[in-house]
Design a protein around this motif. Structure first.
Motif, PDB file in Angstrom:
ATOM      1  N   LYS A 106      12.202   1.663   1.051  1.00 26.26           N
ATOM      2  CA  LYS A 106      11.157   2.679   1.198  1.00 26.26           C
ATOM      3  C   LYS A 106      10.422   2.511   2.527  1.00 26.26           C
ATOM      4  O   LYS A 106      10.128   3.493   3.219  1.00 26.26           O
ATOM      5  N   ASP A 161       2.213   5.651   3.674  1.00 24.97           N
ATOM      6  CA  ASP A 161       1.428   6.218   4.763  1.00 24.97           C
ATOM      7  C   ASP A 161       0.621   5.131   5.471  1.00 24.97           C
ATOM      8  O   ASP A 161       0.539   5.086   6.700  1.00 24.97           O
ATOM      9  N   GLN A 167      11.113  -2.355  -2.398  1.00 19.41           N
ATOM     10  CA  GLN A 167      10.178  -1.774  -1.443  1.00 19.41           C
ATOM     11  C   GLN A 167      10.741  -1.736  -0.019  1.00 19.41           C
ATOM     12  O   GLN A 167      10.320  -0.909   0.796  1.00 19.41           O
ATOM     13  N   GLU A 194      10.348   5.181   5.700  1.00 15.42           N
ATOM     14  CA  GLU A 194       9.064   5.706   6.162  1.00 15.42           C
ATOM     15  C   GLU A 194       8.944   5.553   7.680  1.00 15.42           C
ATOM     16  O   GLU A 194       8.548   6.481   8.385  1.00 15.42           O
ATOM     17  N   PRO A 226       0.841  -1.199   0.000  1.00 15.54           N
ATOM     18  CA  PRO A 226       0.000   0.000   0.000  1.00 15.54           C
ATOM     19  C   PRO A 226       0.877   1.250   0.000  1.00 15.54           C
ATOM     20  O   PRO A 226       2.102   1.159  -0.092  1.00 15.54           O
ATOM     21  N   THR A 227       0.284   2.397   0.130  1.00 13.69           N
ATOM     22  CA  THR A 227       1.077   3.615   0.255  1.00 13.69           C
ATOM     23  C   THR A 227       1.915   3.523   1.521  1.00 13.69           C
ATOM     24  O   THR A 227       1.559   2.832   2.485  1.00 13.69           O
TER      25      THR A 227
END
Length: 464
Positions: free
Chosen positions: A67, A28, A64, A71, A25-26
Protein backbone atom coordinates in the motif's frame (compact mmCIF):
# COMPACT_ATOMS: atom_id res chain seq x y z
CA UNK A 1 20.01 -2.12 8.59
CA UNK A 2 21.26 -3.77 11.75
CA UNK A 3 19.35 -3.26 15.00
CA UNK A 4 22.22 -1.35 16.62
CA UNK A 5 22.08 1.31 13.90
CA UNK A 6 18.30 1.51 14.13
CA UNK A 7 18.50 1.88 17.89
CA UNK A 8 20.89 4.80 17.47
CA UNK A 9 18.47 6.58 15.11
CA UNK A 10 15.54 6.08 17.48
CA UNK A 11 17.57 7.13 20.53
CA UNK A 12 18.44 10.41 18.80
CA UNK A 13 14.74 11.22 18.49
CA UNK A 14 12.68 13.08 15.91
CA UNK A 15 14.31 15.83 13.88
CA UNK A 16 14.14 17.50 10.48
CA UNK A 17 15.32 14.18 9.02
CA UNK A 18 13.54 11.64 11.25
CA UNK A 19 9.79 11.21 11.87
CA UNK A 20 8.11 8.60 14.12
CA UNK A 21 4.58 7.21 13.85
CA UNK A 22 3.32 4.74 16.45
CA UNK A 23 1.13 2.98 13.87
CA UNK A 24 0.56 3.11 10.14
CA UNK A 25 -1.20 6.44 9.50
CA UNK A 26 -3.36 7.09 6.46
CA UNK A 27 -1.54 6.70 3.17
CA UNK A 28 -2.08 10.42 2.65
CA UNK A 29 0.02 11.20 5.74
CA UNK A 30 2.75 8.80 4.62
CA UNK A 31 2.90 10.53 1.23
CA UNK A 32 3.00 13.99 2.80
CA UNK A 33 6.00 13.09 4.95
CA UNK A 34 7.92 11.51 2.08
CA UNK A 35 7.15 14.53 -0.11
CA UNK A 36 8.48 16.85 2.61
CA UNK A 37 11.70 14.84 2.97
CA UNK A 38 12.24 14.98 -0.81
CA UNK A 39 11.89 18.75 -0.74
CA UNK A 40 14.33 18.99 2.18
CA UNK A 41 17.59 17.11 2.81
CA UNK A 42 16.08 13.63 2.78
CA UNK A 43 15.05 11.64 5.84
CA UNK A 44 13.62 8.51 7.43
CA UNK A 45 9.99 7.81 8.36
CA UNK A 46 9.70 5.07 11.00
CA UNK A 47 6.31 3.43 11.51
CA UNK A 48 5.81 1.48 14.74
CA UNK A 49 7.67 3.85 17.08
CA UNK A 50 5.92 6.53 19.14
CA UNK A 51 7.03 10.14 19.70
CA UNK A 52 8.96 9.11 22.82
CA UNK A 53 10.95 6.46 20.99
CA UNK A 54 9.03 3.49 22.39
CA UNK A 55 8.60 0.57 19.98
CA UNK A 56 4.94 -0.28 19.48
CA UNK A 57 5.33 -2.38 16.32
CA UNK A 58 3.18 -2.96 13.25
CA UNK A 59 1.25 -6.24 13.28
CA UNK A 60 0.38 -6.32 9.58
CA UNK A 61 3.65 -4.80 8.34
CA UNK A 62 3.95 -7.07 5.29
CA UNK A 63 0.48 -6.13 4.05
CA UNK A 64 1.16 -2.43 4.53
CA UNK A 65 4.32 -2.43 2.40
CA UNK A 66 2.51 -2.71 -0.95
CA UNK A 67 0.00 0.00 0.00
CA UNK A 68 2.79 2.39 0.89
CA UNK A 69 4.72 1.73 -2.32
CA UNK A 70 1.66 2.29 -4.48
CA UNK A 71 0.79 5.52 -2.66
CA UNK A 72 4.26 6.94 -3.25
CA UNK A 73 4.43 5.77 -6.86
CA UNK A 74 0.97 7.02 -7.79
CA UNK A 75 0.73 10.33 -5.97
CA UNK A 76 4.21 11.87 -5.83
CA UNK A 77 5.51 13.77 -8.83
CA UNK A 78 8.05 13.89 -10.29
CA UNK A 79 9.04 10.28 -9.78
CA UNK A 80 10.56 9.87 -6.33
CA UNK A 81 13.35 7.55 -5.15
CA UNK A 82 12.66 5.78 -1.85
CA UNK A 83 12.99 2.43 -0.11
CA UNK A 84 10.51 0.66 2.17
CA UNK A 85 11.75 -2.09 4.47
CA UNK A 86 10.52 -4.16 7.41
CA UNK A 87 12.91 -4.30 10.36
CA UNK A 88 12.60 -6.12 13.69
CA UNK A 89 13.31 -4.47 17.03
CA UNK A 90 12.42 -5.80 20.49
CA UNK A 91 10.73 -8.71 18.68
CA UNK A 92 8.34 -6.29 17.01
CA UNK A 93 8.15 -5.39 13.34
CA UNK A 94 8.51 -1.79 12.28
CA UNK A 95 8.50 -0.19 8.84
CA UNK A 96 11.35 2.01 7.66
CA UNK A 97 10.80 4.41 4.75
CA UNK A 98 14.11 5.95 3.70
CA UNK A 99 14.10 8.95 1.39
CA UNK A 100 17.14 10.64 -0.20
CA UNK A 101 17.21 14.33 -0.95
CA UNK A 102 15.19 14.98 -4.11
CA UNK A 103 17.03 16.24 -7.17
CA UNK A 104 13.95 17.66 -8.94
CA UNK A 105 12.31 19.96 -6.40
CA UNK A 106 9.59 20.87 -5.82
CA UNK A 107 7.94 17.47 -5.32
CA UNK A 108 4.16 17.34 -5.16
CA UNK A 109 1.91 14.89 -3.31
CA UNK A 110 -1.76 14.81 -4.30
CA UNK A 111 -1.53 18.32 -5.85
CA UNK A 112 0.12 19.88 -2.77
CA UNK A 113 3.74 20.68 -1.92
CA UNK A 114 5.03 19.76 1.53
CA UNK A 115 8.20 20.83 3.37
CA UNK A 116 9.81 20.11 6.73
CA UNK A 117 9.55 22.68 9.49
CA UNK A 118 11.41 21.39 12.49
CA UNK A 119 9.97 17.94 13.25
CA UNK A 120 6.76 18.42 11.22
CA UNK A 121 5.75 18.04 7.57
CA UNK A 122 3.54 20.93 6.51
CA UNK A 123 2.06 22.49 3.38
CA UNK A 124 4.60 24.86 1.82
CA UNK A 125 3.94 28.58 1.77
CA UNK A 126 4.26 30.64 -1.40
CA UNK A 127 7.71 31.87 -0.43
CA UNK A 128 8.90 28.33 0.37
CA UNK A 129 7.66 27.14 -3.02
CA UNK A 130 9.54 29.97 -4.72
CA UNK A 131 12.76 28.90 -2.98
CA UNK A 132 12.29 25.31 -4.17
CA UNK A 133 11.65 26.49 -7.74
CA UNK A 134 14.74 28.70 -7.63
CA UNK A 135 16.83 25.78 -6.41
CA UNK A 136 15.66 23.71 -9.34
CA UNK A 137 16.02 26.43 -11.99
CA UNK A 138 19.52 27.30 -10.80
CA UNK A 139 20.71 23.70 -11.00
CA UNK A 140 22.34 22.34 -14.13
CA UNK A 141 21.26 19.25 -16.05
CA UNK A 142 23.14 16.28 -14.61
CA UNK A 143 25.42 14.32 -16.94
CA UNK A 144 23.28 11.20 -16.77
CA UNK A 145 20.32 13.14 -18.29
CA UNK A 146 22.20 14.59 -21.24
CA UNK A 147 21.23 13.07 -24.61
CA UNK A 148 23.87 10.83 -26.15
CA UNK A 149 24.04 11.77 -29.83
CA UNK A 150 24.68 9.14 -32.45
CA UNK A 151 23.09 6.37 -30.38
CA UNK A 152 19.48 5.22 -30.25
CA UNK A 153 17.43 2.39 -28.80
CA UNK A 154 18.90 -0.04 -31.35
CA UNK A 155 22.24 0.36 -29.56
CA UNK A 156 20.77 -0.89 -26.29
CA UNK A 157 20.28 -4.40 -24.91
CA UNK A 158 16.58 -4.98 -25.53
CA UNK A 159 16.36 -8.09 -23.33
CA UNK A 160 17.93 -6.27 -20.38
CA UNK A 161 15.46 -3.38 -20.71
CA UNK A 162 12.49 -5.76 -20.79
CA UNK A 163 13.93 -7.71 -17.86
CA UNK A 164 14.14 -4.49 -15.86
CA UNK A 165 10.54 -3.62 -16.69
CA UNK A 166 9.42 -7.11 -15.67
CA UNK A 167 11.32 -6.94 -12.37
CA UNK A 168 9.78 -3.54 -11.63
CA UNK A 169 6.32 -4.98 -12.24
CA UNK A 170 7.04 -8.07 -10.15
CA UNK A 171 8.24 -5.89 -7.28
CA UNK A 172 5.11 -3.71 -7.65
CA UNK A 173 7.24 -0.62 -8.04
CA UNK A 174 5.67 0.69 -11.25
CA UNK A 175 2.28 0.65 -12.93
CA UNK A 176 1.09 1.01 -16.52
CA UNK A 177 4.19 -0.66 -17.91
CA UNK A 178 2.67 -3.50 -19.87
CA UNK A 179 3.74 -2.20 -23.27
CA UNK A 180 6.92 -3.47 -24.93
CA UNK A 181 7.75 -0.14 -26.54
CA UNK A 182 11.37 0.33 -25.47
CA UNK A 183 11.23 4.12 -25.72
CA UNK A 184 8.11 4.17 -23.53
CA UNK A 185 9.88 2.05 -20.90
CA UNK A 186 12.97 4.26 -20.97
CA UNK A 187 10.87 7.40 -20.61
CA UNK A 188 9.06 5.85 -17.66
CA UNK A 189 12.45 5.39 -15.99
CA UNK A 190 13.63 8.92 -16.96
CA UNK A 191 16.27 7.48 -19.28
CA UNK A 192 14.92 9.01 -22.48
CA UNK A 193 12.85 11.93 -23.78
CA UNK A 194 11.70 13.16 -27.18
CA UNK A 195 13.13 10.15 -28.98
CA UNK A 196 16.64 10.71 -27.58
CA UNK A 197 18.27 8.32 -25.12
CA UNK A 198 20.23 9.72 -22.19
CA UNK A 199 23.72 8.89 -21.00
CA UNK A 200 22.17 6.91 -18.16
CA UNK A 201 20.45 4.57 -20.65
CA UNK A 202 23.77 3.94 -22.39
CA UNK A 203 25.48 3.18 -19.06
CA UNK A 204 22.71 0.83 -17.93
CA UNK A 205 21.84 -0.95 -21.18
CA UNK A 206 24.33 -0.05 -23.93
CA UNK A 207 25.65 -2.92 -26.05
CA UNK A 208 28.99 -1.16 -26.53
CA UNK A 209 28.95 1.93 -24.30
CA UNK A 210 32.76 2.20 -24.25
CA UNK A 211 32.66 3.24 -27.94
CA UNK A 212 31.44 6.61 -26.66
CA UNK A 213 32.84 6.58 -23.13
CA UNK A 214 36.03 4.49 -22.74
CA UNK A 215 36.11 5.30 -19.01
CA UNK A 216 33.13 2.99 -18.47
CA UNK A 217 35.48 0.00 -18.61
CA UNK A 218 36.44 -1.74 -15.36
CA UNK A 219 40.06 -2.84 -14.86
CA UNK A 220 40.61 -5.92 -12.70
CA UNK A 221 43.89 -7.42 -11.55
CA UNK A 222 45.22 -10.22 -9.35
CA UNK A 223 48.66 -9.90 -7.78
CA UNK A 224 50.56 -11.81 -5.11
CA UNK A 225 51.08 -8.79 -2.85
CA UNK A 226 50.29 -5.09 -2.93
CA UNK A 227 53.86 -4.30 -4.05
CA UNK A 228 54.03 -6.98 -6.75
CA UNK A 229 54.60 -5.97 -10.35
CA UNK A 230 53.83 -9.35 -11.91
CA UNK A 231 50.14 -9.95 -12.61
CA UNK A 232 48.67 -13.37 -11.92
CA UNK A 233 45.55 -12.29 -13.79
CA UNK A 234 44.73 -8.96 -15.43
CA UNK A 235 41.59 -8.14 -17.41
CA UNK A 236 39.53 -5.21 -18.62
CA UNK A 237 35.77 -5.69 -18.82
CA UNK A 238 33.43 -3.77 -21.10
CA UNK A 239 29.67 -3.61 -21.53
CA UNK A 240 26.64 -2.18 -19.80
CA UNK A 241 26.35 -1.95 -16.02
CA UNK A 242 24.62 -5.31 -15.52
CA UNK A 243 27.20 -7.14 -17.64
CA UNK A 244 30.02 -5.40 -15.77
CA UNK A 245 28.57 -6.41 -12.42
CA UNK A 246 28.25 -10.06 -13.45
CA UNK A 247 31.71 -10.27 -15.05
CA UNK A 248 33.56 -8.52 -12.24
CA UNK A 249 31.90 -10.71 -9.59
CA UNK A 250 32.95 -13.74 -11.65
CA UNK A 251 36.54 -12.48 -11.79
CA UNK A 252 36.62 -11.94 -8.03
CA UNK A 253 35.21 -15.39 -7.30
CA UNK A 254 37.90 -16.98 -9.48
CA UNK A 255 40.74 -15.06 -7.83
CA UNK A 256 40.02 -14.90 -4.10
CA UNK A 257 41.10 -17.63 -1.66
CA UNK A 258 38.80 -20.47 -0.70
CA UNK A 259 38.20 -21.29 2.96
CA UNK A 260 37.78 -24.99 3.77
CA UNK A 261 36.03 -26.27 6.87
CA UNK A 262 35.34 -29.74 8.18
CA UNK A 263 31.82 -30.11 9.58
CA UNK A 264 31.23 -31.01 13.21
CA UNK A 265 29.73 -34.26 11.98
CA UNK A 266 30.39 -36.09 8.74
CA UNK A 267 33.41 -36.31 6.47
CA UNK A 268 32.57 -33.92 3.62
CA UNK A 269 34.66 -30.75 3.63
CA UNK A 270 32.83 -27.46 3.05
CA UNK A 271 34.51 -24.93 0.75
CA UNK A 272 33.44 -21.29 0.55
CA UNK A 273 34.95 -17.93 -0.48
CA UNK A 274 37.25 -16.43 2.16
CA UNK A 275 35.51 -13.08 1.68
CA UNK A 276 31.77 -12.56 2.26
CA UNK A 277 30.45 -12.18 -1.27
CA UNK A 278 27.50 -10.12 0.00
CA UNK A 279 29.99 -7.44 1.11
CA UNK A 280 31.89 -7.65 -2.20
CA UNK A 281 28.67 -7.32 -4.19
CA UNK A 282 27.52 -4.34 -2.12
CA UNK A 283 30.90 -2.66 -2.59
CA UNK A 284 30.73 -3.13 -6.36
CA UNK A 285 27.17 -1.74 -6.51
CA UNK A 286 28.21 1.31 -4.49
CA UNK A 287 31.10 1.94 -6.87
CA UNK A 288 28.91 1.55 -9.97
CA UNK A 289 26.25 3.92 -8.59
CA UNK A 290 28.58 6.60 -7.25
CA UNK A 291 31.40 6.63 -9.82
CA UNK A 292 32.00 9.72 -11.95
CA UNK A 293 31.09 8.48 -15.43
CA UNK A 294 31.56 11.91 -16.99
CA UNK A 295 35.28 12.10 -16.26
CA UNK A 296 37.35 10.80 -19.17
CA UNK A 297 40.36 10.31 -16.90
CA UNK A 298 38.24 8.48 -14.31
CA UNK A 299 37.19 4.87 -14.13
CA UNK A 300 36.80 1.93 -11.81
CA UNK A 301 39.17 -0.84 -10.78
CA UNK A 302 39.30 -3.98 -8.65
CA UNK A 303 42.66 -5.08 -7.26
CA UNK A 304 43.06 -8.46 -5.52
CA UNK A 305 46.07 -9.68 -3.54
CA UNK A 306 46.61 -12.58 -1.15
CA UNK A 307 45.45 -10.43 1.76
CA UNK A 308 42.88 -7.95 0.47
CA UNK A 309 40.37 -6.83 -2.16
CA UNK A 310 40.32 -3.16 -3.14
CA UNK A 311 37.43 -1.61 -5.09
CA UNK A 312 38.17 1.89 -6.40
CA UNK A 313 35.95 4.30 -8.32
CA UNK A 314 36.57 7.83 -9.55
CA UNK A 315 34.62 10.68 -8.02
CA UNK A 316 34.28 12.54 -4.74
CA UNK A 317 31.98 12.31 -1.74
CA UNK A 318 28.87 14.51 -1.84
CA UNK A 319 29.29 17.88 -0.19
CA UNK A 320 29.01 17.62 3.59
CA UNK A 321 29.65 13.84 3.66
CA UNK A 322 32.90 12.51 5.14
CA UNK A 323 34.67 9.15 5.17
CA UNK A 324 33.57 8.68 8.80
CA UNK A 325 29.94 9.22 7.73
CA UNK A 326 30.20 6.16 5.48
CA UNK A 327 30.59 3.98 8.56
CA UNK A 328 27.34 5.27 10.03
CA UNK A 329 23.75 5.44 8.83
CA UNK A 330 23.48 8.36 6.42
CA UNK A 331 20.97 9.75 3.97
CA UNK A 332 21.67 8.45 0.48
CA UNK A 333 22.89 11.02 -2.03
CA UNK A 334 23.89 8.99 -5.10
CA UNK A 335 26.08 10.68 -7.69
CA UNK A 336 23.84 9.14 -10.37
CA UNK A 337 20.28 9.04 -8.93
CA UNK A 338 18.60 7.80 -12.14
CA UNK A 339 21.03 4.88 -12.41
CA UNK A 340 20.51 4.17 -8.70
CA UNK A 341 16.73 4.19 -9.23
CA UNK A 342 16.89 1.54 -11.96
CA UNK A 343 19.06 -0.67 -9.72
CA UNK A 344 16.44 -0.18 -7.00
CA UNK A 345 13.71 -1.31 -9.42
CA UNK A 346 15.78 -4.41 -10.21
CA UNK A 347 16.03 -5.24 -6.51
CA UNK A 348 19.82 -4.82 -6.49
CA UNK A 349 19.74 -1.77 -4.21
CA UNK A 350 17.53 -2.45 -1.18
CA UNK A 351 17.92 0.51 1.17
CA UNK A 352 19.04 4.08 0.67
CA UNK A 353 22.19 5.02 2.55
CA UNK A 354 22.79 1.75 4.44
CA UNK A 355 24.97 -0.15 1.94
CA UNK A 356 28.23 0.75 3.69
CA UNK A 357 26.80 -0.41 7.02
CA UNK A 358 25.90 -3.78 5.48
CA UNK A 359 29.47 -4.14 4.19
CA UNK A 360 30.83 -3.54 7.70
CA UNK A 361 28.41 -6.00 9.31
CA UNK A 362 29.11 -8.74 6.73
CA UNK A 363 32.86 -8.44 7.32
CA UNK A 364 32.59 -8.52 11.11
CA UNK A 365 30.09 -11.39 11.09
CA UNK A 366 32.56 -13.42 9.02
CA UNK A 367 35.48 -12.68 11.32
CA UNK A 368 37.20 -10.17 9.06
CA UNK A 369 38.53 -6.78 10.20
CA UNK A 370 36.36 -3.74 9.70
CA UNK A 371 36.67 -2.57 6.06
CA UNK A 372 38.33 0.72 5.24
CA UNK A 373 37.31 3.60 2.98
CA UNK A 374 39.78 6.27 1.96
CA UNK A 375 40.26 8.98 -0.64
CA UNK A 376 42.78 7.73 -3.18
CA UNK A 377 43.94 8.92 -6.62
CA UNK A 378 40.98 11.22 -7.20
CA UNK A 379 38.42 8.67 -6.11
CA UNK A 380 37.14 6.53 -3.25
CA UNK A 381 38.74 3.17 -2.40
CA UNK A 382 37.12 0.40 -0.34
CA UNK A 383 39.52 -2.16 1.09
CA UNK A 384 38.35 -5.48 2.57
CA UNK A 385 41.11 -7.46 4.29
CA UNK A 386 41.45 -11.05 5.43
CA UNK A 387 43.60 -9.96 8.37
CA UNK A 388 44.19 -6.71 10.19
CA UNK A 389 46.84 -4.49 8.66
CA UNK A 390 50.26 -4.21 10.32
CA UNK A 391 49.25 -0.90 11.85
CA UNK A 392 46.09 -2.47 13.26
CA UNK A 393 47.97 -5.50 14.64
CA UNK A 394 50.08 -3.29 16.91
CA UNK A 395 47.62 -2.70 19.71
CA UNK A 396 47.38 -2.86 23.48
CA UNK A 397 44.79 -5.13 25.00
CA UNK A 398 41.92 -3.09 26.38
CA UNK A 399 40.21 -3.76 29.70
CA UNK A 400 37.40 -5.76 28.06
CA UNK A 401 39.82 -7.99 26.17
CA UNK A 402 41.93 -8.59 29.28
CA UNK A 403 38.81 -9.53 31.25
CA UNK A 404 37.76 -11.99 28.55
CA UNK A 405 41.17 -13.68 28.36
CA UNK A 406 41.32 -13.98 32.14
CA UNK A 407 37.82 -15.40 32.27
CA UNK A 408 38.12 -18.32 29.84
CA UNK A 409 40.49 -21.30 29.80
CA UNK A 410 42.34 -22.82 26.87
CA UNK A 411 39.98 -24.49 24.32
CA UNK A 412 36.93 -22.72 25.76
CA UNK A 413 34.89 -20.82 23.21
CA UNK A 414 32.89 -17.61 23.10
CA UNK A 415 30.44 -16.41 20.45
CA UNK A 416 30.12 -12.75 19.35
CA UNK A 417 26.59 -12.72 20.80
CA UNK A 418 27.80 -14.03 24.20
CA UNK A 419 30.58 -11.46 24.34
CA UNK A 420 28.30 -8.58 23.36
CA UNK A 421 25.77 -9.56 26.02
CA UNK A 422 28.60 -9.71 28.57
CA UNK A 423 29.61 -6.12 27.82
CA UNK A 424 26.08 -4.88 27.08
CA UNK A 425 25.63 -1.16 27.59
CA UNK A 426 29.38 -0.46 27.53
CA UNK A 427 30.10 -0.55 23.82
CA UNK A 428 28.34 -0.94 20.47
CA UNK A 429 27.93 -4.35 18.86
CA UNK A 430 30.38 -3.48 16.08
CA UNK A 431 33.10 -2.59 18.60
CA UNK A 432 32.48 -5.89 20.43
CA UNK A 433 33.06 -7.83 17.22
CA UNK A 434 36.22 -5.81 16.57
CA UNK A 435 37.50 -6.78 20.04
CA UNK A 436 37.24 -10.45 19.08
CA UNK A 437 38.76 -9.94 15.63
CA UNK A 438 41.77 -8.18 17.19
CA UNK A 439 42.27 -11.00 19.70
CA UNK A 440 42.14 -13.55 16.89
CA UNK A 441 44.63 -11.61 14.76
CA UNK A 442 46.95 -11.38 17.77
CA UNK A 443 46.78 -15.16 18.30
CA UNK A 444 44.89 -15.19 21.61
CA UNK A 445 41.76 -16.64 20.01
CA UNK A 446 41.16 -18.96 17.06
CA UNK A 447 38.27 -18.16 14.75
CA UNK A 448 36.05 -21.13 13.83
CA UNK A 449 32.99 -21.31 11.61
CA UNK A 450 31.56 -18.45 9.57
CA UNK A 451 28.61 -16.10 9.43
CA UNK A 452 26.22 -16.33 12.35
CA UNK A 453 27.74 -19.66 13.49
CA UNK A 454 31.20 -18.20 14.09
CA UNK A 455 32.84 -18.81 17.49
CA UNK A 456 36.22 -17.87 18.98
CA UNK A 457 38.28 -20.52 20.83
CA UNK A 458 40.93 -19.63 23.42
CA UNK A 459 44.44 -20.63 22.31
CA UNK A 460 47.45 -21.38 24.51
CA UNK A 461 49.03 -17.98 23.83
CA UNK A 462 49.64 -16.07 27.04
CA UNK A 463 49.42 -12.33 27.57
CA UNK A 464 52.68 -10.56 26.90
Amino acid sequence: MKNILLQQIIATGESERVEFKSSVPTMDVVGQNVCAFLNAQGGTLILGVDDNGRVSGIKDAAQQIDKIKMELIDKITPRAPFSVQIEELDRKKIILIEVPQGMEKPYIHADRIFVRRGTSSVVATGSEINVLIEQRSSSWTPWERLPVFGFDVADLDKDEILRTAQEARNNRLVRDLEQKDLYAILEKFYLSAGGSIFNSALILFGNSPSRRYPQIRVRTSRLKTEKSTDFIDNRIFEGHLFALLENVIGFIQQNIPIRSEMPKSGLIRKDSPAYPMAAIREGLLNALVHRDYASFDGGMSVRITDEQVEIWNSGVLPEGLTIDDLKKGHTSRPHNPDIAYVLFLRGLVEQMGSGTQRIINECLENGLPEPEWKIKSGGIALTIRLKASKVERVFTLNVRQLELLNGIRQSEQVSPRDYFQHVAGKIQERRARTDLVELADAGYLERMGKGRSIVYVRTDKQQE
